[in-house]
Design an enzyme around this catalytic site. Structure first.
Site, PDB file in Angstrom:
ATOM      1  N   GLU A  36     -28.128 -21.665  31.861  1.00 54.35           N
ATOM      2  CA  GLU A  36     -28.331 -20.844  33.050  1.00 54.35           C
ATOM      3  C   GLU A  36     -27.532 -20.641  34.210  1.00 54.35           C
ATOM      4  OE1 GLU A  36     -32.371 -20.474  35.954  1.00 54.35           O
ATOM      5  OE2 GLU A  36     -31.836 -22.585  35.178  1.00 54.35           O
ATOM      6  N   LYS A 109     -35.851 -13.360  33.756  1.00 49.93           N
ATOM      7  CA  LYS A 109     -36.868 -14.761  34.129  1.00 49.93           C
ATOM      8  C   LYS A 109     -38.027 -14.454  34.360  1.00 49.93           C
ATOM      9  CE  LYS A 109     -36.312 -19.367  35.832  1.00 49.93           C
ATOM     10  NZ  LYS A 109     -35.333 -20.280  36.419  1.00 49.93           N
ATOM     11  N   CYS A 146     -35.093 -21.518  31.729  1.00 52.58           N
ATOM     12  CA  CYS A 146     -35.011 -22.678  32.419  1.00 52.58           C
ATOM     13  C   CYS A 146     -36.891 -22.676  32.832  1.00 52.58           C
ATOM     14  CB  CYS A 146     -34.430 -22.708  34.022  1.00 52.58           C
ATOM     15  SG  CYS A 146     -34.266 -24.333  34.431  1.00 52.58           S
TER      16      CYS A 146
END
Length: 280
Positions: A36, A109, A146
């Site tokens: 990330e 994300k 994540c």
């Protein structure tokens, strides 16, 4: 999976990543995933408007640097970055570069945390592209980032859309005063949640995490690859820049799913309440 520390600048981090990609390709890697926000520090430990200067467009400097590398080596590269989509519109994103150097797809994300030293809501707008699978030369990829890795709904939607490998590029670590008491349990929960996604969906899964100390966070590395049975096929340590690789035989997915037929036995007629925040 490429597990790296921040090299101090975007140019140095991209240069270091290319060296690791070349080494991985020489060892036979076909799908290579970076961590990330790999090209910069992790900027979200504070709410600092100056950190928006780290962002870039897609296409931009990172994709320009990595696309010819993917084409030259004949590998797929997953490159997570701080995306500047428009003035005031920023995302935590990942670009998937196919083995011919073209951009196969982009993921933004979806789940944005707001925790101590992880103030991501200050920087990032939630993704609007959904949990779409990105086809590449070697596999159909479901790419989360994540915080997405904690949500079984996301993993399921990627799997139902035909993903063969789930990837979760990550920046997670121990906050200085919490490590001694909670550290091992936090890392174990992180791995357990994702191994459960691999098992429940009969799918391969990889999570590259960064290493090194940045501010008050010690990123714990431990990048790993899990089989459709949840077995840890390969895992990195907590502190080293390194490659974590495994041979993923995609045909095994059918074997696992016919022996553990979770997808067959889903009661899709009974899951409507999953779209509610809470069942009152």
């Amino acid at each position: 999976m490429i597990q790296m520390r921040d090299a101090g600048s975007k140019d140095k981090s991209i240069e270091a990543s290319i060296e690791w990609i070349e080494k991985a390709a020489a060892e036979g890697a076909q799908v290579i995933c970076l961590q990330e926000l790999f090209a910069t520090c992790y900027p979200c430990q504070s709410e600092d408007h100056g950190n928006f200067d780290l962002a870039e467009s897609i296409p931009g400097p990172t994709t320009t640097a990595l696309q010819p590398v993917a084409e030259r080596l004949g590998v797929v590269i997953v490159a997570p970055l701080f995306e500047r989509r428009a003035p005031g519109v920023y995302h935590n994103s990942a670009v998937v570069i196919d083995a011919d150097g073209s951009v196969a797809g982009v993921y933004r994300k979806m789940h944005i945390p707001d925790d101590p030293l992880y103030y991501e809501k200050f920087y990032f707008i939630p993704g609007d592209l959904g949990f779409k699978v990105i086809p590449t030369r070697f596999a159909k990829l479901g790419v989360g980032i994540c915080w997405d890795q904690w949500f079984p709904e996301a993993a399921r939607l990627f799997a139902l859309a035909g993903a063969e490998i789930l990837l979760y590029p990550t920046a997670i670590g121990w906050i200085d005063e919490e490590k001694e008491e909670f550290g091992e349990g936090q890392r174990d929960a992180w791995m357990t949640a994702m191994r459960a996604h691999a098992i429940a969906n009969g799918i391969y899964l990889g999570a590259p995490n960064r290493v090194g100390i940045e501010g008050r966070v010690e990123f714990w590395g431990s990048s790993f690859i899990a089989s459709p049975r949840g077995e840890v096929l390969s895992q990195g340590d907590c502190s080293s820049d390194q490659i974590v690789s495994a041979d993923c035989q995609l045909a095994d997915m059918d074997v696992v799913r016919t022996h553990w037929p979770f997808l067959r036995d889903r009661r899709i007629d009974a899951y409507g309440d999953l779209t509610k925040r809470w069942i009152d």
